[in-house]
Motif scaffolding. Structure first.
Motif, PDB file in Angstrom:
ATOM      1  N   UNK A  78     100.574  25.798   6.536  1.00 50.67           N
ATOM      2  CA  UNK A  78     100.964  24.827   5.516  1.00 50.67           C
ATOM      3  C   UNK A  78     102.479  24.641   5.499  1.00 50.67           C
ATOM      4  N   UNK A  79     103.230  25.742   5.592  1.00 47.66           N
ATOM      5  CA  UNK A  79     104.692  25.655   5.575  1.00 47.66           C
ATOM      6  C   UNK A  79     105.214  24.889   6.789  1.00 47.66           C
ATOM      7  N   UNK A  80     104.637  25.117   7.957  1.00 49.17           N
ATOM      8  CA  UNK A  80     105.074  24.375   9.136  1.00 49.17           C
ATOM      9  C   UNK A  80     104.744  22.896   9.011  1.00 49.17           C
ATOM     10  N   UNK A  81     103.617  22.568   8.410  1.00 44.88           N
ATOM     11  CA  UNK A  81     103.288  21.159   8.187  1.00 44.88           C
ATOM     12  C   UNK A  81     104.295  20.514   7.234  1.00 44.88           C
ATOM     13  N   UNK A  82     104.684  21.245   6.200  1.00 42.60           N
ATOM     14  CA  UNK A  82     105.694  20.724   5.269  1.00 42.60           C
ATOM     15  C   UNK A  82     107.020  20.541   5.980  1.00 42.60           C
ATOM     16  N   UNK A  83     107.404  21.507   6.820  1.00 43.50           N
ATOM     17  CA  UNK A  83     108.667  21.395   7.552  1.00 43.50           C
ATOM     18  C   UNK A  83     108.645  20.200   8.501  1.00 43.50           C
ATOM     19  N   UNK A  84     107.522  19.958   9.144  1.00 46.14           N
ATOM     20  CA  UNK A  84     107.432  18.790  10.027  1.00 46.14           C
ATOM     21  C   UNK A  84     107.584  17.495   9.253  1.00 46.14           C
ATOM     22  N   UNK A  85     107.001  17.414   8.074  1.00 46.16           N
ATOM     23  CA  UNK A  85     107.149  16.216   7.244  1.00 46.16           C
ATOM     24  C   UNK A  85     108.587  16.054   6.761  1.00 46.16           C
ATOM     25  N   UNK A  86     109.218  17.153   6.351  1.00 46.15           N
ATOM     26  CA  UNK A  86     110.612  17.097   5.918  1.00 46.15           C
ATOM     27  C   UNK A  86     111.493  16.659   7.079  1.00 46.15           C
ATOM     28  N   UNK A  87     111.227  17.176   8.277  1.00 49.72           N
ATOM     29  CA  UNK A  87     112.021  16.785   9.439  1.00 49.72           C
ATOM     30  C   UNK A  87     111.824  15.305   9.765  1.00 49.72           C
ATOM     31  N   UNK A  88     110.607  14.818   9.652  1.00 47.50           N
ATOM     32  CA  UNK A  88     110.375  13.406   9.959  1.00 47.50           C
ATOM     33  C   UNK A  88     111.055  12.490   8.936  1.00 47.50           C
ATOM     34  N   UNK A  89     111.251  12.962   7.717  1.00 45.24           N
ATOM     35  CA  UNK A  89     111.907  12.152   6.692  1.00 45.24           C
ATOM     36  C   UNK A  89     113.426  12.287   6.731  1.00 45.24           C
ATOM     37  N   UNK A  90     113.930  13.524   6.788  1.00 50.56           N
ATOM     38  CA  UNK A  90     115.375  13.771   6.718  1.00 50.56           C
ATOM     39  C   UNK A  90     116.041  13.920   8.084  1.00 50.56           C
ATOM     40  N   UNK A  91     115.267  14.105   9.151  1.00 50.64           N
ATOM     41  CA  UNK A  91     115.782  14.327  10.510  1.00 50.64           C
ATOM     42  C   UNK A  91     116.602  15.608  10.616  1.00 50.64           C
ATOM     43  N   UNK A  92     116.315  16.613   9.791  1.00 51.47           N
ATOM     44  CA  UNK A  92     116.959  17.918   9.862  1.00 51.47           C
ATOM     45  C   UNK A  92     116.046  18.950   9.208  1.00 51.47           C
ATOM     46  N   UNK A  93     116.222  20.208   9.632  1.00 53.08           N
ATOM     47  CA  UNK A  93     115.531  21.305   8.956  1.00 53.08           C
ATOM     48  C   UNK A  93     116.532  22.255   8.313  1.00 53.08           C
ATOM     49  N   UNK A  94     117.793  21.867   8.279  1.00 61.07           N
ATOM     50  CA  UNK A  94     118.819  22.654   7.608  1.00 61.07           C
ATOM     51  C   UNK A  94     118.672  22.448   6.105  1.00 61.07           C
ATOM     52  N   UNK A  95     118.431  23.522   5.384  1.00 64.70           N
ATOM     53  CA  UNK A  95     118.129  23.414   3.960  1.00 64.70           C
ATOM     54  C   UNK A  95     119.310  22.913   3.144  1.00 64.70           C
ATOM     55  N   UNK A  96     120.531  23.232   3.553  1.00 62.54           N
ATOM     56  CA  UNK A  96     121.711  22.728   2.838  1.00 62.54           C
ATOM     57  C   UNK A  96     121.837  21.215   2.949  1.00 62.54           C
ATOM     58  N   UNK A  97     121.588  20.672   4.114  1.00 61.00           N
ATOM     59  CA  UNK A  97     121.682  19.225   4.302  1.00 61.00           C
ATOM     60  C   UNK A  97     120.590  18.500   3.545  1.00 61.00           C
ATOM     61  N   UNK A  98     119.433  19.051   3.477  1.00 60.08           N
ATOM     62  CA  UNK A  98     118.344  18.418   2.744  1.00 60.08           C
ATOM     63  C   UNK A  98     118.680  18.378   1.252  1.00 60.08           C
ATOM     64  N   UNK A  99     119.219  19.452   0.728  1.00 59.91           N
ATOM     65  CA  UNK A  99     119.581  19.516  -0.673  1.00 59.91           C
ATOM     66  C   UNK A  99     120.675  18.496  -0.998  1.00 59.91           C
ATOM     67  N   UNK A 100     121.675  18.388  -0.126  1.00 65.91           N
ATOM     68  CA  UNK A 100     122.773  17.461  -0.388  1.00 65.91           C
ATOM     69  C   UNK A 100     122.328  16.007  -0.282  1.00 65.91           C
ATOM     70  N   UNK A 101     121.404  15.704   0.600  1.00 63.67           N
ATOM     71  CA  UNK A 101     120.930  14.337   0.734  1.00 63.67           C
ATOM     72  C   UNK A 101     120.097  13.905  -0.456  1.00 63.67           C
TER      73      UNK A 101
END
Length: 104
Positions: A78-101
């Motif tokens: 489940x976590x990897x599926x969430x990470x893949x969706x986050x990557x497809x939306x934000x184009x990064x898996x860096x948690x700091x960049x996702x938070x700032x965006x």
């Protein structure tokens, strides 16, 4: 068969647990955070099996260990599926960049 004392195995479990906590707290890459969580689960499994080795009549440690592994595998999927969706939306898996965006 029961040559390994309990204390060194529990200390190894504590070291694995601390390394997992350290990875979860300090790292910002989502995959590394998941690896830290898996280290925490493996430390718990090691302790369960170690206690089971010292009470061989009871199979509770091994049964709990199998349940923890099954839950961890499902949780990882489940976590990897969430990470893949986050990557497809934000184009990064860096948690700091996702938070700032998302703050902008």
């Amino acid at each position: 068969m029961n040559n390994i004392p309990l204390i060194p195995v529990l200390l190894l479990g504590a070291v694995l647990f601390c390394l997992g906590i350290l990875a979860v707290i300090t790292k910002r890459h989502a995959i590394v955070v998941l690896m830290g969580i898996e280290l925490i689960f493996n430390a718990a499994n090691l302790n369960l099996v170690a206690f089971n080795r010292h009470q061989p009549d009871l199979m509770q440690g091994q049964v709990f260990s199998v349940f923890v592994m099954v839950i961890a595998a499902a949780e990882s999927a489940v976590a990897l599926a969430i990470i893949l969706k986050v990557y497809s939306y934000f184009k990064t898996v860096n948690l700091d960049q996702i938070r700032h965006e998302t703050d902008v």
